[in-house]
Motif scaffolding. Structure first.
Motif, PDB file in Angstrom:
ATOM      1  N   ILE A 171     -32.245 100.079  72.420  1.00  0.00           N
ATOM      2  CA  ILE A 171     -31.696 101.414  72.663  1.00  0.00           C
ATOM      3  C   ILE A 171     -30.911 101.372  73.967  1.00  0.00           C
ATOM      4  CG2 ILE A 171     -32.215 103.853  72.994  1.00  0.00           C
ATOM      5  CD1 ILE A 171     -32.954 102.790  70.221  1.00  0.00           C
ATOM      6  N   GLY A 172     -29.676 101.808  73.909  1.00  0.00           N
ATOM      7  CA  GLY A 172     -28.802 101.719  75.065  1.00  0.00           C
ATOM      8  C   GLY A 172     -29.038 102.801  76.108  1.00  0.00           C
ATOM      9  N   GLN A 173     -28.460 102.569  77.268  1.00  0.00           N
ATOM     10  CA  GLN A 173     -28.472 103.565  78.344  1.00  0.00           C
ATOM     11  C   GLN A 173     -27.318 104.520  78.051  1.00  0.00           C
ATOM     12  OE1 GLN A 173     -30.353 104.640  80.531  1.00  0.00           O
ATOM     13  NE2 GLN A 173     -29.615 104.602  82.622  1.00  0.00           N
ATOM     14  N   ARG A 174     -27.636 105.631  77.377  1.00  0.00           N
ATOM     15  CA  ARG A 174     -26.583 106.508  76.873  1.00  0.00           C
ATOM     16  C   ARG A 174     -26.776 107.945  77.351  1.00  0.00           C
ATOM     17  NH1 ARG A 174     -23.709 103.380  73.717  1.00  0.00           N
ATOM     18  NH2 ARG A 174     -24.705 101.682  72.544  1.00  0.00           N
ATOM     19  N   VAL A 175     -25.673 108.548  77.760  1.00  0.00           N
ATOM     20  CA  VAL A 175     -25.681 109.934  78.239  1.00  0.00           C
ATOM     21  C   VAL A 175     -26.145 110.885  77.138  1.00  0.00           C
ATOM     22  CG1 VAL A 175     -24.215 111.799  79.127  1.00  0.00           C
ATOM     23  CG2 VAL A 175     -23.868 109.455  79.921  1.00  0.00           C
ATOM     24  N   ALA A 176     -25.927 110.510  75.882  1.00  0.00           N
ATOM     25  CA  ALA A 176     -26.286 111.383  74.766  1.00  0.00           C
ATOM     26  C   ALA A 176     -27.758 111.775  74.780  1.00  0.00           C
ATOM     27  CB  ALA A 176     -25.942 110.694  73.440  1.00  0.00           C
ATOM     28  N   PHE A 177     -28.625 110.868  75.213  1.00  0.00           N
ATOM     29  CA  PHE A 177     -30.053 111.190  75.236  1.00  0.00           C
ATOM     30  C   PHE A 177     -30.359 112.279  76.270  1.00  0.00           C
ATOM     31  CE2 PHE A 177     -30.179 106.907  73.340  1.00  0.00           C
ATOM     32  CZ  PHE A 177     -30.910 107.192  72.203  1.00  0.00           C
ATOM     33  N   ALA A 178     -29.718 112.201  77.428  1.00  0.00           N
ATOM     34  CA  ALA A 178     -29.908 113.237  78.450  1.00  0.00           C
ATOM     35  C   ALA A 178     -29.317 114.561  77.989  1.00  0.00           C
ATOM     36  CB  ALA A 178     -29.265 112.787  79.765  1.00  0.00           C
TER      37      ALA A 178
END
Length: 212
Positions: A171-178
């Protein structure tokens, strides 16, 4: 199947992964419940935020931050396809109970040597739990991972020869999760074709294949 996301180190993304696994399975038509076993109640907070936003409930979230979890979770699982446990940080009694309740343990780690060292505690508890549950399956999952960085590759390589092994899905470090967390949404509800949503789908599929 009962899947527990556990790591005594806080901030590794247990709650985010637990909510998204539960949401992905629910979206596939499965009967799913999420147990918030963290005294901080982050998953319950996200569920309440979702309600305030007027969003439909995709799965039930139940607060069970107590060391009788291993007796209560199997009862709950009888009429569910999946139960996901969002585990506590650094509460040994709760952690032991979650390990005894689970069929599969996912240990989220970030691509950092410090996360690897911090995982030693949960691995010790896992070994202890396998005395009573020798069939207990466990996997590391790389979370908040910038796949092309040297440290991400080194972490994946180190864990590849580890017991438990690491999942192929990352799982990537993605702004979408925040962005999703602010309103209690899932990344698939923001954009079901986004890289973040696709990563969750791939993770869920791999977990399903290795489930006992």
């Amino acid at each position: 199947m009962i899947v527990a996301l556990l790591n005594q180190k806080g901030g590794v993304g247990k709650t985010t992964l637990a909510l998204h696994l539960a949401g992905e399975w629910a979206g596939q038509g499965c009967r799913v419940s999420l147990i918030d076993a963290d005294p901080q109640g982050s998953a319950l907070d996200r569920s309440q935020q979702r309600a305030r936003e007027g969003l439909p409930r995709r799965f039930g979230v139940i607060g069970l931050a107590r060391d009788t979890l291993h007796r209560e979770a199997p009862e709950l699982a009888r009429d569910r396809d999946h139960v996901v446990i969002d585990g506590p940080p650094r509460v040994a009694g709760l952690m032991r109970s979650a390990l005894l309740a689970a069929d599969l343990v996912l240990i989220p780690v970030q691509p950092s040597p410090f996360d690897g060292w911090a995982s030693a505690e949960i691995l010790s508890l896992l070994q202890e739990a396998r005395i009573y549950r020798p069939q207990l399956v466990a996997r590391f999952v790389l979370n908040r991972c910038a796949a092309r960085t040297v440290i991400a590759r080194e972490t994946a390589k180190t864990l590849a020869d580890h017991d438990p092994p690491v999942l192929n899905a990352t799982i990537g470090q993605r702004v979408a999760f925040a962005d999703a967390a602010q309103s209690g949404r899932l990344v698939s509800e923001l954009d079901d074709g986004s890289p973040a949503a696709r990563e969750i789908t791939v993770l869920c599929a791999e977990v399903g294949r290795i489930a006992p």
